[in-house]
Design an enzyme around this catalytic site. Sequence first.
Site, short mmCIF file in Angstrom:
data_model
loop_
_atom_site.label_atom_id
_atom_site.label_comp_id
_atom_site.label_asym_id
_atom_site.label_seq_id
_atom_site.Cartn_x
_atom_site.Cartn_y
_atom_site.Cartn_z
CG ASP A 94 12.15 4.32 16.31
OD1 ASP A 94 12.67 5.60 16.67
OD2 ASP A 94 12.16 3.20 17.10
CG ASP A 116 18.85 9.51 18.11
OD1 ASP A 116 19.54 10.28 18.20
OD2 ASP A 116 18.19 8.67 17.86
CD GLU A 146 16.70 11.90 20.44
OE1 GLU A 146 15.53 10.98 20.17
OE2 GLU A 146 16.41 11.31 21.74
CG HIS A 190 14.76 4.07 23.84
ND1 HIS A 190 16.03 5.40 24.29
CD2 HIS A 190 13.67 3.96 23.38
CE1 HIS A 190 15.61 5.80 23.18
NE2 HIS A 190 14.12 5.44 22.59
CG ASN A 277 8.66 6.23 19.41
OD1 ASN A 277 7.76 7.49 19.19
ND2 ASN A 277 9.21 6.75 19.32
P1 13P Z 1 10.11 2.02 24.95
O1 13P Z 1 11.01 1.38 25.06
O2 13P Z 1 10.07 2.67 26.35
O3 13P Z 1 9.34 0.62 24.49
O4 13P Z 1 10.43 2.99 23.68
C1 13P Z 1 10.48 2.82 22.61
C2 13P Z 1 10.56 3.82 22.00
O5 13P Z 1 11.14 5.24 21.91
C3 13P Z 1 11.32 3.92 20.48
O6 13P Z 1 11.79 4.89 20.03
O1 G3H Z 2 14.47 2.97 20.25
C1 G3H Z 2 14.31 1.80 20.94
C2 G3H Z 2 12.96 0.85 19.65
O2 G3H Z 2 12.28 0.13 20.85
C3 G3H Z 2 13.51 0.40 18.97
O3 G3H Z 2 14.45 -0.85 20.15
O4 G3H Z 2 16.62 -1.28 18.35
O5 G3H Z 2 16.15 -2.93 19.71
O6 G3H Z 2 14.78 -2.54 17.11
P1 G3H Z 2 15.65 -2.22 19.24
ZN ZN Z 3 13.14 5.65 20.44
#
Ligand code: 13P
Ligand code: G3H
Ligand code: ZN
Length: 332
Positions: A94, A116, A146, A190, A277
Amino acid sequence: MVSYKKLGLVNTKKMFAKAVKGGYAIPAFNFNTMEQMQAIVQAAVETKSPVIMQVSKGARKYANPTILRYMAEGAVQYAKELGCKKPQIVLHLDHGDSYETCKSCIDSGFSSVMIDGSSLPFKDNIKLTKKVVAYAHKHDVTVEAELGVLAGVEDEVAAEESHYTKPEEVIEFATKTGCDSLAISIGTSHGAYKFKPEQCTRDKKTGKLVPPPLAFDVLKAVEKKLPGFPIVLHGSSSVPQEHVDTINKFGGKLPDAVGIPEEQLRKAAKSAVCKINIDSDSRLAMTAAIRRHFAENPGHFDPRQYLTPAREAMKQLYIHKIVKVLGSNNKI
Ligand code: 13P
Ligand code: G3H
Ligand code: ZN
């Protein structure tokens, strides 16, 4: 070099094609801990849903990349043990922030990566994405890219305001990069605070914030430019108010936390959006269960005592998302 195929994982290619055709979306749940992994697998097996287990840069730092990779391999075996003959599990990076991170994940058994480049100028985003695609495709690994910027924090990339994806850019981007799916910005963001109070109205009865609608016109325009192309939505937690209320009731402080209404995600899942996501909602479910447990059982100190209800709360949340929001149940 470890091929994901040896670990029993799959890439997103067929999964997305089927989802776009069938008018549903694949859940992409982030995981950092064993309990999250177990809850994701239990939910996916019980609902007969394909699932994307995704790992952020922060997760790699927290849990260690090697451990996460073995957990994903363990997830496949666990799904089989739970009765799923042919698990459809993707291990996905991710918000990959560089070619090197993507390559390291591909080499260690990931079946899908996101590069990304959304904070880069358009041409540089194309250049970087193309480089990742060239390496990934050699190993049959799929690539998410993205275009457009989400508000909030994406690992270390923070943006004050979101910039919707420009539909007029998507054909050139997809053609030149060869990416397999595209994350777009249509107003999601997010975290648990997706909108500022001044962007919302307030429900007179409950006093809760009511968020503005997503930009479905942008989504429609993107779909028109790239018919059938897999579209991804990040930042799609709904921030369930029952969990927010439980957290606040038992000593937490999350005033005005607000997410994306589930009806809007359901509508998106019926279109070309084929990956949604969700991370924050799982964090909220876990925290609410743990806060409640400690308030009701002040003498407990064995992590198994409070992690058992936390894991169950996450499992129920994942099942709810799969069945009631994304519609990916009974697809394997
Ligand atoms: P949320 O913070 O809305 O759960 O999004 C998660 C996300 O996009 C991880 O890449
Ligand atoms: O993109 C955001 C996801 O929720 C991952 O969050 O970077 O805190 O693990 P994090
Ligand atoms: Zn994300």
